[in-house]
Write an enzyme that holds these catalytic residues in place. Structure first.
Site, PDB file in Angstrom:
ATOM      1  N   ALA A  65     -12.471  -1.798   0.516  1.00 40.18           N
ATOM      2  CA  ALA A  65     -12.703  -0.881   1.627  1.00 40.18           C
ATOM      3  C   ALA A  65     -13.064   0.470   1.025  1.00 40.18           C
ATOM      4  CB  ALA A  65     -11.445  -0.774   2.471  1.00 40.18           C
ATOM      5  N   GLY A 111     -10.631  -5.193  -0.139  1.00 33.42           N
ATOM      6  CA  GLY A 111     -11.360  -5.733   1.010  1.00 33.42           C
ATOM      7  C   GLY A 111     -12.520  -6.628   0.604  1.00 33.42           C
ATOM      8  N   GLU A 114     -10.963  -9.894   0.047  1.00 33.88           N
ATOM      9  CA  GLU A 114     -10.626 -10.403   1.384  1.00 33.88           C
ATOM     10  C   GLU A 114     -11.871 -10.891   2.120  1.00 33.88           C
ATOM     11  OE1 GLU A 114      -8.480  -6.665   2.038  1.00 33.88           O
ATOM     12  OE2 GLU A 114      -6.851  -7.873   2.853  1.00 33.88           O
ATOM     13  N   GLU A 134      -4.510  -2.874  -3.979  1.00 38.20           N
ATOM     14  CA  GLU A 134      -4.048  -1.885  -2.976  1.00 38.20           C
ATOM     15  C   GLU A 134      -2.756  -1.179  -3.369  1.00 38.20           C
ATOM     16  OE1 GLU A 134      -5.163  -4.937  -2.301  1.00 38.20           O
ATOM     17  OE2 GLU A 134      -6.662  -4.774  -0.715  1.00 38.20           O
TER      18      GLU A 134
END
Ligand code: COA
Length: 259
Positions: A65, A111, A114, A134
């Site tokens: 992200a 992300g 993911e 993270e």
């Protein structure tokens, strides 16, 4: 048509390339919105039979992200970001009735990992690197990572990777079952397309049922066995079942219509 993606449709395969190579293809709001739109195309355009998600350049698939968007967020904003991503992109990919493969061509972090895990399966280039870093930011995975990584590689390894933020290479990811195949980077898209071309010769409705039922199994859905029985029954009412069984008995290749 898109600002942050490149898309290309050829032989029924829709290739979605996240295109922010100077930012390691990080997922900002625009990328999330546009992947959502591209997935809507996959769902609705009958010419699209399957999809590939990959990243622009040779360094990154998606390095997570976009961290610059995190600075202003508090509890509600963080939860809203995660929920929107799940709805627009991650669950939409996972539940897509047409096959979606991640072609992981470099860093696949946070992300990005993911995003790859939301795809039905993953192939990687030799230089690919996977991780959920993270905890380095005081965060946890928020786009389904705690759930999907555990489903894919098991509890112990998932715990270790998420707690340590360690990155693993493509071969280790393959040994763990996170990716199915590792290819030289120059062959990655060609080989991914070969896999999808093979799948595209199979009965599309049956492939769609398999995606939905395997997703149920991965989530330990107690209705999985019953739903398989129902879906098996549904297949018997399809034109493709008539074609598939007839072609076998007539010793020819079937031509499926997805009906
Ligand atoms: N969000 C926002 N920007 C990112 C980013 C992310 N997740 N990942 C990389 N970038 C940006 C960098 O800030 C840099 O921008 P700049 O040129 O304006 O300074 C650019 O992409 C290139 O990255 P850089 O760090 O210089 O490349 P590198 O080859 O040295 O390192 C990584 C590559 C992927 C190891 C490193 O960028 C990294 O650790 N990224 C963050 C990974 C992460 O924590 N992801 C989880 C987010 S929840």
């Amino acid at each position: 048509m898109y600002n942050t993606l490149l898309t290309h449709l050829e032989n029924g395969i829709f290739t979605i390339t996240v295109n922010r190579p100077d930012k390691m293809n990080a997922l900002n709001k625009d990328v999330i919105a546009e992947i959502g739109m591209a997935m809507q195309e996959v769902y609705t355009n009958p010419e699209i039979k399957s999809a590939i998600i990959t990243g622009a350049g040779e360094k990154a698939f998606v390095a997570g992200a976009d961290i610059t968007e995190f600075t202003a967020l508090k509890k509600d904003g963080g939860a809203a970001l995660a929920r929107k991503g799940a709805e627009l992109v991650f669950n939409k990919i996972e539940n897509c009735p047409k096959p979606v493969i991640a072609a992981v061509n470099g860093f696949s972090l946070g992300g990005g990992c993911e995003l790859a895990m939301a795809c039905h399966f993953r192939v990687a280039s030799e230089n690919a690197k996977f991780g959920q870093p993270e905890v380095n930011l005081g965060l946890i995975p928020g786009y389904g990572g705690t759930q999907r990584l555990t489903q894919l590689i098991g509890k112990g390894k998932a715990m270790e990777l998420m707690m340590t933020a360690d990155m693993i290479g493509a071969e280790e990811a393959k040994a763990l079952g996170l990716v199915n195949h590792v290819f030289p980077i120059a062959d990655l898209i060609i080989k991914t397309k070969e896999i999808l071309q093979k799948i595209q010769t199979k009965a599309p409705l049956a492939v769609g049922h398999i995606i939905s039922l395997v997703n149920k199994a991965a989530k330990c859905d107690p209705n999985g066995f019953e739903d398989e029985i129902d879906a098996f029954g549904d297949c018997f009412d399809s034109e493709d079942k008539i074609e598939g069984t007839a072609a076998f008995l007539e010793k020819r290749k079937p031509v499926f219509k997805g009906k």
